[in-house]
Design a protein around this motif. Structure first.
Motif: not given
Ligand SMILES: *[C@@H]1O[C@H](CO)[C@@H](O)[C@H](O)[C@H]1NC(C)=O
Ligand SMILES: *[C@@H]1O[C@H](CO)[C@@H](O)[C@H](O)[C@H]1NC(C)=O
Ligand SMILES: *[C@@H]1O[C@H](CO)[C@@H](O)[C@H](O)[C@H]1NC(C)=O
Ligand SMILES: *[C@@H]1O[C@H](CO)[C@@H](O)[C@H](O)[C@H]1NC(C)=O
Ligand SMILES: *[C@@H]1O[C@H](CO)[C@@H](O)[C@H](O)[C@H]1NC(C)=O
Ligand SMILES: *[C@@H]1O[C@H](CO)[C@@H](O)[C@H](O)[C@H]1NC(C)=O
Ligand SMILES: *[C@@H]1O[C@H](CO)[C@@H](O)[C@H](O)[C@H]1NC(C)=O
Ligand SMILES: *[C@@H]1O[C@H](CO)[C@@H](O)[C@H](O)[C@H]1NC(C)=O
Ligand SMILES: *[C@@H]1O[C@H](CO)[C@@H](O)[C@H](O)[C@H]1NC(C)=O
Length: 490
Positions: A457-461
């Protein structure tokens, strides 16, 4: 997908830099207005319709440095109205809305400098530089997230192994505690019987001083056991003969020494237990008598020692049996107590929340230490925090979707509340404390890294942010393909 696009950027940006500075930062039709809302600023028959009310004002009052709309929406580009916002395009970086009060206040707020359009200060356009730095920073962050995600998988399997160990240990302890409790009850009963019999024999000696056999009628009423069982017990005791040699009786020792060493063996304890079983039979004293003499006849030394003192045999052996059994019971009880405490300790692990897939379980009890501003801090994850010898809180709960550990109920402050601590978790390859602070009295903040919070999720952000920056570079088709070309060169 976005990441693949990002990789060529650092080299390409140098080239973009020239490109963007040529452009005069695309002045929008209405200064300070969000381009997405631009249609709301249309001239409607000479009027501007205030955005958040039904009020309308002459169109010429738009951005005239005087607040006409009560909601302030007629002055997006000046500092005249409270509460309105100024849109910075920030080409090359991320567009933002700042408070209109920051417009022309002598401070460069937008990286493109567009908020200082009166030119009181010189605000060079830093957006492309910012974008470049941010993208490089993001590349580093993505690298850490990728490593962290790999480590997180390891942590997860470690946690699930630990979970299974805890479950197994709990089961084992529960079973052995149950067995020990059964044993304890049995031993207690045996002890009770032996003590009872001892009292009977002692009473007999005092009151009647008669032959042992005469007493059987006194106690036989207390117990009911089948004859079969009793004769089995006797039969088993007869088999002791074979164990004669193993006892290694040394006839040169004094009979007292032999007596003591023999009596202390497990073998004797077991015999005592068997005797107590026999006591529970209907003709117990008669059988006891026979049992003792059968038993003693196998050991000449003992036999001699006891010769001519039948009553002494009764009481001495019984007393020994009783003290042996008591000792045995004590050991059992203390071991049982240890296991109960251990079970309690193990079960405590199940009362905490270890987050998604129990990933934090393997971190529990890991302690990190750091020296900061003259203090020594020790942070034991999911457990407690200390500053030197002061308790800064016990773990109480999670916050912010498992990215903050809250520790509360620490040592009370002088004239104040109990100390508490918030531990902020950031994605990283291993567990390291980055910073400690005390933002307000008796409230402590830690920042630490751990792979447990690294997420896709953090990577997607990050990818989304990278895409915003890239799209805000305002590239033409030709420039984009040029960029792709540059990418190939890398
Ligand atoms: C106007 O309304 C929008 C959406 O309701 C809101 O986001 C904005 O802050 C409001 N602006 C003012 C100046 O009240
Ligand atoms: C726990 O017990 C199960 C079944 O008895 C066994 O398969 C498993 O390997 C054990 N786990 C550990 C960590 O010992
Ligand atoms: C019981 O009898 C024995 C002799 O058989 C004697 O030595 C002993 O003192 C007597 N005990 C009591 C309590 O009377
Ligand atoms: C003990 O029993 C024997 C026979 O079994 C009997 O002769 C004797 O009188 C009894 N003694 C007492 C005190 O009851
Ligand atoms: C005690 O009794 C058990 C069976 O109840 C038997 O296996 C064991 O050999 C006996 N031990 C002694 C010392 O008599
Ligand atoms: C205590 O627990 C251990 C296993 O952890 C077991 O081997 C032992 O028999 C237990 N003792 C008692 C008295 O429950
Ligand atoms: C919490 O974080 C996980 C990933 O760690 C994510 O999948 C989930 O959507 C988040 N939940 C909320 C409510 O933000
Ligand atoms: C954690 O990682 C950092 C940087 O990768 C390294 O310097 C440090 O030694 C590591 N610490 C542990 C305990 O592995
Ligand atoms: C993007 O560039 C085009 C010309 O290349 C220009 O017309 C447009 O206003 C620019 N957009 C932004 C948001 O700067």
């Amino acid at each position: 997908m976005g990441l693949i696009k990002m990789r060529p950027v650092p080299v390409f940006l140098i080239w973009i830099l020239l490109l963007v500075t040529q452009e005069t930062c695309g002045i929008s039709k209405v200064r300070g207005a969000d381009p997405q809302k631009l249609h709301l600023y249309e001239n409607k028959e000479g009027f501007f319709h205030c955005l958040n009310s039904s009020q309308k004002v002459p169109y010429s009052s738009l951005n005239d440095d005087f607040c006409d709309c009560d909601d302030g929406t007629d002055e997006p580009g000046t500092a005249a109205c409270d509460g309105s916002t100024f849109y910075c395009e920030n080409i090359g970086y991320v567009p933002v809305n700042i408070l209109s009060s920051q417009v022309n206040d002598g401070i460069c707020d937008c990286c493109d400098g567009s908020d200082e359009w009166l030119g009181y200060v010189d605000c060079p356009n830093r957006c492309v530089q910012n974008g470049k730095e941010r993208i490089e920073q993001m590349l580093a962050e993505v690298k850490i997230i990728k490593q962290g995600l790999k480590k997180r998988e390891e942590l997860k399997s470690l946690s699930s192994l630990r979970f299974s160990e805890l479950v197994n240990k709990t089961k084992l302890l529960q079973v052995s505690i149950h067995e020990a409790e059964v044993l304890e009850r049995k031993a207690k009963k045996e002890l009770h019987w032996l003590e009872h019999v001892l009292r009977v024999i002692e009473a007999r000696d005092i009151v009647a001083n008669a032959s042992v056999g005469n007493l059987s009628s006194h106690s036989s009423g207390d117990v009911v056991t089948t004859n079969e069982e009793s004769s089995n017990d006797l039969g088993r005791t007869h088999s002791l003969q074979n164990e004669d040699d193993e006892l290694n009786v040394n006839s040169e020792k004094t009979s007292d020494e032999v007596y003591k060493s023999t009596m202390r063996s497990d073998f004797v304890l077991e015999t005592c237990q068997n005797i107590s079983k026999v006591y529970t039979s209907s003709h117990m004293l008669l059988r006891l008598q026979k049992l003792f003499f059968d038993f003693l006849s196998k050991f000449p030394v003992l036999s001699n020692f006891f010769k001519g003192s039948q009553r002494k045999i009764d009481t001495e052996v019984l007393k020994l049996c009783i003290s042996n059994l008591k000792e045995h019971l004590e050991t059992l009880r203390s071991e049982l107590e240890k296991n109960r405490t251990e079970l309690e300790r193990v079960q405590q692990y199940f009362s905490s929340d270890y987050g998604p897939e129990n990933v934090f379980l393997a971190l529990r009890d890991i302690c990190l230490e750091v020296d900061s501003q003259g203090y020594h801090y020790k942070l034991c994850l999911l457990s407690h925090v200390t500053q030197d010898s002061i308790n800064l809180g016990k773990f109480s709960q999670w916050d912010s979707n498992y990215t903050k550990m809250i520790f509360s109920d620490g040592t009370p402050c002088w004239n104040g509340p109990a100390r508490s601590t918030v531990v902020n978790l950031l994605c990283g390859v291993n567990e390291t404390i980055l910073k400690v602070s005390e933002p307000s009295k008796c409230q402590y903040h830690f920042w630490m890294t751990t792979c447990a919070v690294c997420s896709v999720h953090e990577m997607k952000k990050l990818r989304d942010e990278a895409n915003i920056i890239l799209s805000n570079l305002n590239l033409t088709k030709g420039q984009k393909s040029n960029m792709a070309h540059k990418h190939d060169e890398l």
